[in-house]
Scaffold this active site. Structure first.
Site, mmCIF file in Angstrom:
data_model
loop_
_atom_site.group_PDB
_atom_site.id
_atom_site.type_symbol
_atom_site.label_atom_id
_atom_site.label_comp_id
_atom_site.label_asym_id
_atom_site.label_seq_id
_atom_site.Cartn_x
_atom_site.Cartn_y
_atom_site.Cartn_z
ATOM 1 N N LYS A 255 -42.687 9.157 21.200
ATOM 2 C CA LYS A 255 -43.096 7.765 20.974
ATOM 3 C C LYS A 255 -41.896 6.823 21.011
ATOM 4 C CE LYS A 255 -47.529 7.340 18.889
ATOM 5 N NZ LYS A 255 -47.965 8.303 17.897
ATOM 6 N N ARG A 256 -40.787 7.262 20.395
ATOM 7 C CA ARG A 256 -39.623 6.383 20.330
ATOM 8 C C ARG A 256 -39.079 6.086 21.724
ATOM 9 N NH1 ARG A 256 -35.424 8.919 17.251
ATOM 10 N NH2 ARG A 256 -34.166 8.805 19.117
#
Ligand code: GLU
Length: 497
Positions: free
Chosen positions: A259-260
């Site tokens: 996600k990051r």
């Protein structure tokens, strides 16, 4: 090829638990292509039984994202069909009935083990370096006894009773035979304590009832494929053809995207979520073309495909199961190619929303004039604003440092601007035919390089160092505005001299 003869029934079965990512879009696309190619049916099924992970906006995003790609379906929660309901939460009782059937047959059982006991069991197995699995305590409870405990209000789940001896072999159309030892297949839960069926049961029931001929899905389902095969066999149903697609890897080929990293990507103008590509200025034609080639190829050189061309070219036997690294450079290339394939009218219409978003009121007539001169230079649609926003602004406010060309002083550049003004002022119009020849004559007369003179003029007229072709641009802007902008540039240069 088999799929040419027999129309398939295929489905895309997303869980509405978050945003639609590229992998999901690609799974949907391949299903769609196979259905179209064979004259079959493509079905959208919403697998929403996981109440905890349910995201209300997800279904709409899935539908919008697929439509944006140009994908549609003949059956689904929004369009209906003969094999509905197409949303799993509308079928709780039905799955339950099938689970009971398995229990009656001896292919499933009630399990009363508490989560504490299961956690302890897991820990002990980890210590012994065993793979995590249910130890079978409730597997052989007499059914009568189990029913009594349920009546007494005990909490339970339903587990599938996997055979513990022998092996199971399943054939995947792309990967060939997959064989596992049955003792390694867990007694998976098929109905949770809240009464909801899990994917393993619900999807098998649905695929059967919806007469799905080919299941094309992500590779994350390979580990439970033998379980699915056993469940289908326990019911005595026909098994669909299985196709498990390749995994998407990070651009550097090392592992899956987190996600990051997705947030980082967005800063660079990329994403892994399908609908983000709309605002990032990508064409659905390019995104479709790009994801189609992540795990499938036609031959070793053909790269550019429209959706219709993909339908014609697609075949399951050209799917490649090897993991595919996401290549955004390729997407940019495809986007440029597909932008250049658009008609002027189409391109003008597609860039318009980007001007609107930038607060620029771009009228259609002007956009039709601008589209042809920016078409060659664009990678993404949003670039139209940075390339061509100056057409619509009252003032372009060039910076002195941009106006001053290499090897010249501010004073010399002011002089160039003044001389250009004098030449252009006398002409009836300014553009490629009338304007450019006269300006080239001025370049020769001044004994300067074309880049120096046109550099001053470009920054004066457009406010930027990079622009669409200069004389075409001036023609669109119009003589009066061009002269006013040159005059302004002279003032700026003089005050910096
Ligand atoms: N709901 C499952 C998922 O989103 C579907 C997998 C399948 O296509 O069967 O992963």
């Amino acid at each position: 090829m088999m799929e040419k003869i027999k129309p398939v029934r295929v489905r895309f079965a997303p869980s509405p638990t978050g945003r639609l990512h590229l992998g999901g879009g690609r799974t949907a696309l391949y299903n769609y292509l196979l259905a179209k190619k064979t004259g079959g049916m493509f079905i959208l099924r919403i697998e929403d039984t996981d109440q905890k992970r349910y995201v209300a906006s997800a279904e709409k995003e899935i539908i919008d994202g697929l439509h944006w790609l140009g994908i549609d379906w003949q059956e689904g929660p929004d369009v209906g069909g003969d094999y509905g309901p197409y949303r799993q939460t509308d079928k709780k009782a039905l799955y339950r009935q099938y689970a009971e059937q398995l229990i009656e047959q001896g292919d499933a059982y009630y399990c009363f083990c508490s989560s504490e006991r299961l956690a302890e069991m897991k820990q002990a197995q980890q210590k012994r370096k065993e793979f995590p699995h249910y130890d079978g305590r409730c597997r052989d409870l007499p059914l009568e006894e189990a029913r009594k405990r349920i009546e007494a209000g005990e909490k339970y789940v339903i587990r599938f009773k996997t055979p513990k001896e022998g092996t199971t072999t399943v054939r995947d159309l792309v990967r060939g035979e997959i064989t596992v030892e049955n003792r390694t297949i867990d007694d998976y839960i098929i109905v949770k304590s809240d009464g909801w069926a899990l994917y393993h049961l619900a999807a098998m029931v649905d695929d059967h009832m919806m007469k799905i001929s080919h299941v094309i899905r992500g590779s994350e389902w390979i580990p439970t494929l033998p379980l699915h095969h056993l469940i289908i066999r326990a019911f005595g149903w026909d098994e669909p053809e299985w196709v498990h697609l390749s995994l998407f890897l990070k651009p550097d080929g090392k592992g899956k995207l987190s996600k990051r990293e997705s947030a980082e990507l967005m800063k660079d103008g990329y994403s892994i979520f399908l609908t983000d590509f709309i605002e990032l200025g990508y064409l659905p034609e390019a995104v479709t073309n790009w994801i189609a080639l992540m795990g499938w190829s036609y031959d070793d050189h053909t790269e550019i495909f429209t959706l219709d061309e993909l339908v014609n070219a697609f075949s399951v036997d050209h799917l490649n199961p090897a993991p595919a690294a996401i290549n955004f450079t390729k997407l940019d290339h495809f986007n440029g190619v597909h932008i250049r394939r658009l008609t002027i009218e189409d391109l003008a219409a597609r860039v318009k929303p980007f001007f609107e978003k930038a607060g620029i009121d771009a009228d259609d007539a002007a956009l039709l004039k601008i589209a042809p001169i920016i078409q060659e230079r664009m990678v993404t649609l949003d670039e139209a604003v940075s390339l061509a926003g100056f057409f619509f602004r009252d003032e372009v406010n060039p910076k002195a440092e941009d106006l001053i060309q290499k090897g010249l002083t501010a004073g010399q550049c002011a002089e160039i601007a003044e001389k250009s003004y004098a030449v252009l002022e006398k002409l009836p119009a300014i553009g490629v035919e009338v304007g450019e020849p006269e300006m080239r004559a001025l370049v020769a007369e001044l004994g300067l390089k074309p880049a120096q003179v046109f550099g001053v003029l470009r920054v004066a007229v457009t406010g930027q160092r990079v622009s669409p072709p200069l004389f075409e641009s001036m023609e669109i802007i119009g003589k009066e505005t061009v002269l006013a902008r040159i005059k302004k540039a002279v003032e700026i240069l003089r005050s910096n001299a």
